[in-house]
Enzyme design. Structure first.
Site, PDB file in Angstrom:
ATOM      1  N   GLY A 162       6.957  56.567  31.802  1.00  0.00           N
ATOM      2  CA  GLY A 162       6.853  56.515  30.345  1.00  0.00           C
ATOM      3  C   GLY A 162       5.412  56.382  29.884  1.00  0.00           C
ATOM      4  N   GLY A 165       2.521  56.770  31.691  1.00  0.00           N
ATOM      5  CA  GLY A 165       1.639  57.822  32.191  1.00  0.00           C
ATOM      6  C   GLY A 165       1.764  59.107  31.396  1.00  0.00           C
ATOM      7  CG  PHE A 184      19.107  43.213  23.591  1.00  0.00           C
ATOM      8  CD1 PHE A 184      18.099  43.935  24.196  1.00  0.00           C
ATOM      9  CD2 PHE A 184      19.994  42.507  24.381  1.00  0.00           C
ATOM     10  CE1 PHE A 184      17.974  43.949  25.569  1.00  0.00           C
ATOM     11  CE2 PHE A 184      19.872  42.508  25.761  1.00  0.00           C
ATOM     12  CZ  PHE A 184      18.859  43.238  26.353  1.00  0.00           C
ATOM     13  CG  ASP A 203       1.734  53.391  45.191  1.00  0.00           C
ATOM     14  OD1 ASP A 203       2.510  54.292  44.840  1.00  0.00           O
ATOM     15  OD2 ASP A 203       1.890  52.721  46.232  1.00  0.00           O
ATOM     16  CD  GLN A 240      12.530  39.389  33.012  1.00  0.00           C
ATOM     17  OE1 GLN A 240      12.326  40.585  33.030  1.00  0.00           O
ATOM     18  NE2 GLN A 240      12.748  38.714  31.912  1.00  0.00           N
ATOM     19  CG  HIS A 281      20.050  39.279  36.394  1.00  0.00           C
ATOM     20  ND1 HIS A 281      21.294  39.231  36.971  1.00  0.00           N
ATOM     21  CD2 HIS A 281      20.266  39.262  35.067  1.00  0.00           C
ATOM     22  CE1 HIS A 281      22.216  39.196  36.029  1.00  0.00           C
ATOM     23  NE2 HIS A 281      21.611  39.214  34.865  1.00  0.00           N
ATOM     24  CG  LEU A 329      20.281  43.333  37.771  1.00  0.00           C
ATOM     25  CD1 LEU A 329      19.445  43.130  36.533  1.00  0.00           C
ATOM     26  CD2 LEU A 329      19.965  42.287  38.804  1.00  0.00           C
ATOM     27  CB  THR A 337      27.053  41.968  32.883  1.00  0.00           C
ATOM     28  OG1 THR A 337      26.884  41.293  31.661  1.00  0.00           O
ATOM     29  CG2 THR A 337      28.527  42.062  33.189  1.00  0.00           C
ATOM     30  CD  GLU A 338      23.064  36.361  31.710  1.00  0.00           C
ATOM     31  OE1 GLU A 338      22.067  37.066  31.734  1.00  0.00           O
ATOM     32  OE2 GLU A 338      23.239  35.421  30.918  1.00  0.00           O
ATOM     33  NE  ARG A 398      18.266  35.797  32.330  1.00  0.00           N
ATOM     34  CZ  ARG A 398      18.366  36.078  31.052  1.00  0.00           C
ATOM     35  NH1 ARG A 398      19.524  36.413  30.530  1.00  0.00           N
ATOM     36  NH2 ARG A 398      17.313  36.023  30.272  1.00  0.00           N
ATOM     37  CG  HIS A 442      15.194  43.594  35.848  1.00  0.00           C
ATOM     38  ND1 HIS A 442      15.957  44.694  36.161  1.00  0.00           N
ATOM     39  CD2 HIS A 442      14.923  43.703  34.539  1.00  0.00           C
ATOM     40  CE1 HIS A 442      16.149  45.420  35.082  1.00  0.00           C
ATOM     41  NE2 HIS A 442      15.525  44.845  34.074  1.00  0.00           N
ATOM     42  NE  ARG A 500      11.416  42.735  31.132  1.00  0.00           N
ATOM     43  CZ  ARG A 500      12.512  43.384  30.757  1.00  0.00           C
ATOM     44  NH1 ARG A 500      12.456  44.296  29.824  1.00  0.00           N
ATOM     45  NH2 ARG A 500      13.649  43.107  31.343  1.00  0.00           N
ATOM     46  CB  SER A 558       9.840  46.634  29.400  1.00  0.00           C
ATOM     47  OG  SER A 558       9.450  47.590  30.300  1.00  0.00           O
ATOM     48  CG  LEU A 559      12.185  51.188  27.535  1.00  0.00           C
ATOM     49  CD1 LEU A 559      13.527  51.618  26.975  1.00  0.00           C
ATOM     50  CD2 LEU A 559      11.676  52.253  28.479  1.00  0.00           C
TER      51      LEU A 559
END
Lengths: 99, 663
Positions: free
Chosen positions: B70, B72, B172, B274, B293, B295, B305, B307-308, B339, B406, B450, B455-456
């Protein structure tokens, strides 16, 4: 004429002989593989193309909403199935993808 | 070797882009060395300054981007849009980068569902980072967020919509209104359930409009540094084994995270850090690598993962004795504890020998005591997931789980513009010619923890920021500064050494040792003795790299060689992570220690500030870790850098003074 009839009868006999031979062979294979050839047609090998001939798979566990609009939240083009963030993380098919 | 010599002989005849047929006798049965350039036809020259055994090709560009995820891609076409002759060097095809697996959403204060303000998003992110995030970078990211999302939408990314046609936002990731006092905020935009996939494909499609030169399946080996300036990258073409030196005035690193240092992670096998390793070998620091981070419930072996919600619906965690062990660690909340408590409890159970499986290294998540109908309605798809990834029938058997990595909050230190910095004599010094963005960089917006869906956003905002900074400070077609002809010969020597390595330990064995050591010592459960033991073990594993043995001596598509190079990179990341964790004697965000359970800041923020003495810099821990490694010995040196507490514009957006983080 008679020559022709001879030929025809000869060919018929040849045909019938080959038929008889064929029936002998198929008879033996039928008896060898039992009821298989009788009841089911030949199955295609499990190739990617052969999959299209298989019966239509039952739909995905998460069904699409009518018109792709979520009836409760009126979201268009959103995630299928129950609300992904209902448990505090982003869940899809039991997998957590973000938290 | 004969084929390689034949190839270099061919090269010396300058048989390049036009593939003329070479007489069979001269070729001696080897494949023709075929090299073609896409995009702008700048002539690539053959060089034999650094090696006569390997075909080396020199390229010149205005900018080179390493990594095509994303961040780069956004940087690459941002630069091409500004007119720079850009090369994008990537070891994977762009749409195969790990960004494609990010199915969550992207946060932005667009204000479509309720009144919203990016300053509230700023506050939430600063709080989420446990006050270790640089507030100027967070200011930049959250202020640019609405513009970034609208830009993505204009590129064609099919966000989900409300009835009126605006982008639909959901609640969220710890987002609130009015600086935490106004209730839950709805800020997360998504594209059905494949946001990362859609983002990557949108960016890739958009990047094809511009004439970026893509060098796909080129493994970047090292940075070409001279006098503390970055002058390009040297890479191995995996397809034919040729070495390529990309000279450029500006290099952007966007290589992603390093989840594969741990035994259990959600990352792809290609997430090997890298970029971090290239920067370390160049003598530059990496920042905050100990913040990883986790999970609690990741499927053993597969890394997906669970889910909780499974525990929310009544699933329980059990150990080898069949005991519901969470009752001992959290008597009230039991399996619904937070968590980090769950992760730590699981790890303690495993450490004390009550793990399950042949290696006794994981626990079980039991769901078969719940009625199957309830599972199917409340958690549709879980039986499919369990069967595919764990091979268990969730209505009959428990799922094997263990804490899983994660995301990596740490990485290459940059300022808010995306320029890589080093901390010398108490001041931040910009490294000329080097930039970083994405998960590989640490700007630092995520700080110690985070938040979901940030992140996105980080990828697109800082990818664009790198491109804008370069466009501001440089012009396309600038003359390149001179570079020693022998630049990059250590990388080729290392490559050659690995290719003919003949020790007694396989790459896969050393990698498994490293992963197991990291999982047992530097995972969720961190105490002084465990970490110290881990540091010593990691030092041994690092030394065992001398005894590596590779089997494939070829030069064409040598995956054994590439995996060994990746292992070298992973090793550098792993030693920095565990040493940083061992030195940091506090608990902050994702770094939680049993022996130092509290955050140690310059003041004690749980009490009123008047009358408190400010602790000197050496005695508190609200600071970034800068770690340097000597690649030959594996010795880690740690220094510290203060957190930037002021935002970019105090009138526009006041900084958030530290406080106790509680939700």
């Amino acid at each position: 004429m008679s020559f022709l009839r001879l030929c025809v009868s000869a060919s018929r006999r040849v045909v019938s002989r080959t038929q008889a031979v064929g029936s002998v062979f198929s008879g033996s294979s039928r008896s060898a593989s039992g009821a298989l050839k009788d009841q089911e047609p030949l199955k295609k090998a499990k190739t990617p193309q052969g999959r299209f001939d298989a019966a239509e798979k039952s739909g995905d566990v998460l069904e699409k909403f009518p018109d792709d609009v979520n009836p409760k939240t009126k979201e268009k083009g959103g995630p299928r199935g129950p609300e992904p963030t209902r448990y505090g993380d982003w869940e899809r098919k039991g997998r957590c993808v973000d938290f | 070797m004969a084929t390689v010599r034949a190839a270099s002989r061919l090269l010396s005849k300058r048989v390049l882009a036009n593939m003329k047929a070479v007489p069979a006798a001269a070729v001696q049965g080897s494949r023709n060395f075929h090299f073609s350039i896409y995009g702008k036809k700048k002539s690539a020259k053959v060089a034999d300054d650094i090696s006569t055994q390997y075909p080396v090709v020199d390229h010149e560009f205005d900018a080179v981007v390493v990594g095509a995820g994303g961040a780069g891609l956004r940087a690459a076409f941002g630069l091409s849009e500004a007119g720079f002759n850009t090369a994008c060097v990537t070891k994977l095809f762009p749409t195969r980068s790990h960004t494609v697996a990010a199915q969550g959403g992207i946060n932005a204060a667009l204000g479509n569902m309720e009144e919203d303000d990016w300053r509230w998003h700023f506050y939430d992110t600063v709080k989420g980072s446990d006050w270790l995030g640089d507030q100027d970078a967070i200011h930049y990211m959250t202020e640019q967020a609405p513009a970034a999302v609208v830009e993505l939408e204009n590129f064609g990314m099919p966000f989900s919509r409300t009835e009126e046609g605006k982008i639909y936002q959901r609640a969220f990731g710890g987002q609130s209104l009015k600086y935490g006092k106004g209730g839950q905020a709805h800020r997360c935009c998504c594209v059905a359930d494949r946001t990362g996939h859609s983002l990557l494909h949108t960016l890739y499609g958009r990047s094809l409009r511009y004439d970026t030169s893509y060098f796909v399946e080129y493994f970047a080996l090292d940075l070409l540094m001279e006098n503390g300036e970055c002058k390009g990258v040297i890479a191995l073409c995996m397809e034919d084994g040729s070495i390529h030196r990309f000279r450029a005035q500006n290099t952007v690193i966007a290589t992603g995270g390093y989840g594969r240092t741990y035994f259990s992670c959600t990352s792809a096998h290609t997430s090997t850090g890298d970029g971090n390793a290239m920067v370390t070998r160049a003598g530059l620091p990496c920042q905050d690598l100990e913040f990883v981070q986790f999970h609690p419930t990741g499927i053993y072996g597969a890394g997906c993962l669970i889910t909780e919600g499974c525990r929310g619906e009544g699933g329980i965690l059990i150990n080898s004795e069949g005991e519901r062990f969470m009752e001992r660690y959290a008597p009230n909340a039991k399996d619904l504890a937070s968590r980090d408590v769950v992760s730590r409890s699981m790890t303690i159970e495993i450490r004390e020998g009550r793990g399950v499986g042949p290696d006794k290294d994981h626990v079980y998540l039991q769901l078969h005591h719940l009625p199957p109908q309830q599972l199917a309605t409340r958690l549709p798809g879980i039986s499919e997931t369990a069967m595919i990834f764990a091979g268990v029938d969730v209505t009959k058997e428990p799922i094997p789980v263990l804490p899983t990595v994660h995301y990596n909050m740490g990485g290459i230190p940059t300022n808010y513009k995306g320029q890589v910095i080093d901390h010398i004599n108490g001041k931040d010094k910009v490294i000329p010619g080097l930039y970083a963005c994405g998960e590989a960089a640490c700007a630092s917006v995520h700080g110690a923890n985070r938040l979901g869906a940030n992140s996105l956003l980080d990828l697109v905002v800082f990818g664009r920021a790198c491109a804008l900074t370069i466009a501001e400070e440089h012009k396309p077609g600038e003359k390149l500064s001179p570079l020693k002809p022998s630049a990059g010969e250590e990388s080729v020597a290392n490559l050659d050494k690995l290719r003919f390595a003949n020790g007694n330990l396989r790459t896969s064995e050393i990698r498994l040792n490293m992963q197991k050591t990291m999982q047992n010592h530097a995972a969720v459960f961190r105490t002084g003795s465990v970490l110290k033991e881990g540091c010593d073990k990691m030092a041994d594993v690092y030394q065992s790299m001398e005894k590596i043995k590779t089997f494939d001596r070829g030069i064409v598509w040598n995956t054994d060689l590439v995996e060994s190079l990746e292992l070298q990179n992973l090793m550098l990341n792993a030693v920095q992570t565990i040493n940083g964790a061992e030195q940091r004697k506090e608990s902050r965000g994702a770094h939680a220690r049993e022996d130092f359970k509290d955050r140690i800041d310059e003041y004690d923020y749980s009490k009123p500030l008047e009358g408190q003495q400010k602790k000197p810099f050496e005695q508190h821990w609200r600071k970034h870790t800068m770690s340097y490694v000597d690649p030959k010995t594996g010795k880690v040196t740690l220094r510290y850098r203060p957190v930037i507490d002021s935002s970019l514009n105090e009138q526009d957006c006041a900084h958030v003074p530290p406080a106790i983080r509680s939700y």
